[in-house]
Design a protein around this motif. Structure first.
Motif, PDB file in Angstrom:
ATOM      1  N   PHE A  23       0.866  -1.178   0.000  1.00  0.00           N
ATOM      2  CA  PHE A  23       0.000   0.000   0.000  1.00  0.00           C
ATOM      3  C   PHE A  23       0.904   1.229   0.000  1.00  0.00           C
ATOM      4  O   PHE A  23       1.804   1.322   0.839  1.00  0.00           O
ATOM      5  N   GLN A  24       0.689   2.138  -0.913  1.00  0.00           N
ATOM      6  CA  GLN A  24       1.501   3.353  -0.990  1.00  0.00           C
ATOM      7  C   GLN A  24       0.684   4.525  -0.453  1.00  0.00           C
ATOM      8  O   GLN A  24      -0.444   4.746  -0.884  1.00  0.00           O
ATOM      9  N   GLU A  25       1.237   5.253   0.503  1.00  0.00           N
ATOM     10  CA  GLU A  25       0.577   6.436   1.052  1.00  0.00           C
ATOM     11  C   GLU A  25       1.624   7.545   1.117  1.00  0.00           C
ATOM     12  O   GLU A  25       2.483   7.548   2.004  1.00  0.00           O
ATOM     13  N   GLY A  26       1.582   8.465   0.145  1.00  0.00           N
ATOM     14  CA  GLY A  26       2.606   9.498   0.067  1.00  0.00           C
ATOM     15  C   GLY A  26       3.960   8.844  -0.156  1.00  0.00           C
ATOM     16  O   GLY A  26       4.127   8.036  -1.068  1.00  0.00           O
ATOM     17  N   ASP A  27       4.927   9.166   0.711  1.00  0.00           N
ATOM     18  CA  ASP A  27       6.261   8.568   0.561  1.00  0.00           C
ATOM     19  C   ASP A  27       6.453   7.339   1.448  1.00  0.00           C
ATOM     20  O   ASP A  27       7.571   6.870   1.626  1.00  0.00           O
TER      21      ASP A  27
ATOM     22  N   ALA B 165       5.650   3.342   2.074  1.00  0.00           N
ATOM     23  CA  ALA B 165       5.169   2.063   1.544  1.00  0.00           C
ATOM     24  C   ALA B 165       4.876   1.159   2.734  1.00  0.00           C
ATOM     25  O   ALA B 165       5.689   1.048   3.653  1.00  0.00           O
ATOM     26  N   ARG B 166       3.701   0.579   2.717  1.00  0.00           N
ATOM     27  CA  ARG B 166       3.320  -0.361   3.783  1.00  0.00           C
ATOM     28  C   ARG B 166       3.144  -1.741   3.147  1.00  0.00           C
ATOM     29  O   ARG B 166       2.425  -1.890   2.167  1.00  0.00           O
ATOM     30  N   TYR B 167       3.814  -2.705   3.732  1.00  0.00           N
ATOM     31  CA  TYR B 167       3.736  -4.079   3.264  1.00  0.00           C
ATOM     32  C   TYR B 167       2.991  -4.890   4.320  1.00  0.00           C
ATOM     33  O   TYR B 167       3.374  -4.876   5.489  1.00  0.00           O
TER      34      TYR B 167
END
Length: 194
Positions: free
Chosen positions: A38-42, A44-46
């Motif tokens: 999941f990308q939120e701004g700068d 990255a969440r895995y």
């Protein structure tokens, strides 16, 4: 018994938005583990998807209970564009498969080690499992199933992991806090440990 994985994925989407990438890994003798990005701004969440399909069993139990027991998924947040953090997909899947493969019960305060850098050039080979409930709320399931907890992972350098074994998870987290450590920086150095 209802399949919990669609509910888990729905909870992840509600909390983190739409995933922009996903990968799947299957290890011999285990169920498939997916990792969603999941990308939120700068940032990255895995997030793992598949670890919570079965409850984690006490490794000392003679027979694993197919219904009761803790369930969890893992979430790693890092600043994107600094390192090739997408290579964390396989190590994260390895960690998510550890309850099935090694009979581990993953809980806050635990250290998990993959024995190699989490991504190319990373100073981290292990993670500290942090307390759930901040980024993604627990997912309550119908009785008698335990809720699914979304456990944040905090990358640790080998020195930090060794220091944590002696002083404990809480002491390491306080040291990070006192030094203003950006735990999402994929190229950060070890916190001073003297």
């Amino acid at each position: 018994m209802a399949d919990v994985l669609p509910l888990v994925e729905a909870r992840l989407r509600t909390a983190l938005g739409e995933p922009d990438a996903r990968a799947a890994v299957t290890f011999l003798g285990t169920d498939r583990i997916e990792v969603l990005r999941f990308q939120e701004g700068d940032i990255a969440r895995y997030a793992s998807l598949g670890m919570s399909a079965h409850p984690m069993a006490d490794p000392t139990a003679v027979v694993a209970d197919p219904v009761k027991g803790p369930r969890a998924e893992l979430v790693l947040s890092v600043r994107s564009g600094v390192a090739d953090t997408d290579k964390v997909l396989r190590p994260l899947a390895v960690l998510a498969a550890s309850p099935q493969v090694e009979g581990l019960v993953v809980a806050p305060g635990a250290s998990l080690d993959v024995g190699e850098p989490l991504w190319p050039g990373a100073a981290f080979t292990s993670v500290l499992v942090a307390e759930p409930g901040g980024l993604v709320e627990d997912l309550e399931l119908d009785e008698p199933l335990d809720p699914v907890r979304f456990l944040p992972l905090l990358p640790m350098t080998p020195n930090e992991a060794a220091w944590k074994r002696v002083h404990g998870a809480q002491a390491l987290q306080e040291r990070w806090l006192n030094h203003g450590t950006d735990l999402r920086d994929p190229s950060r150095k070890s916190v001073p440990l003297e």
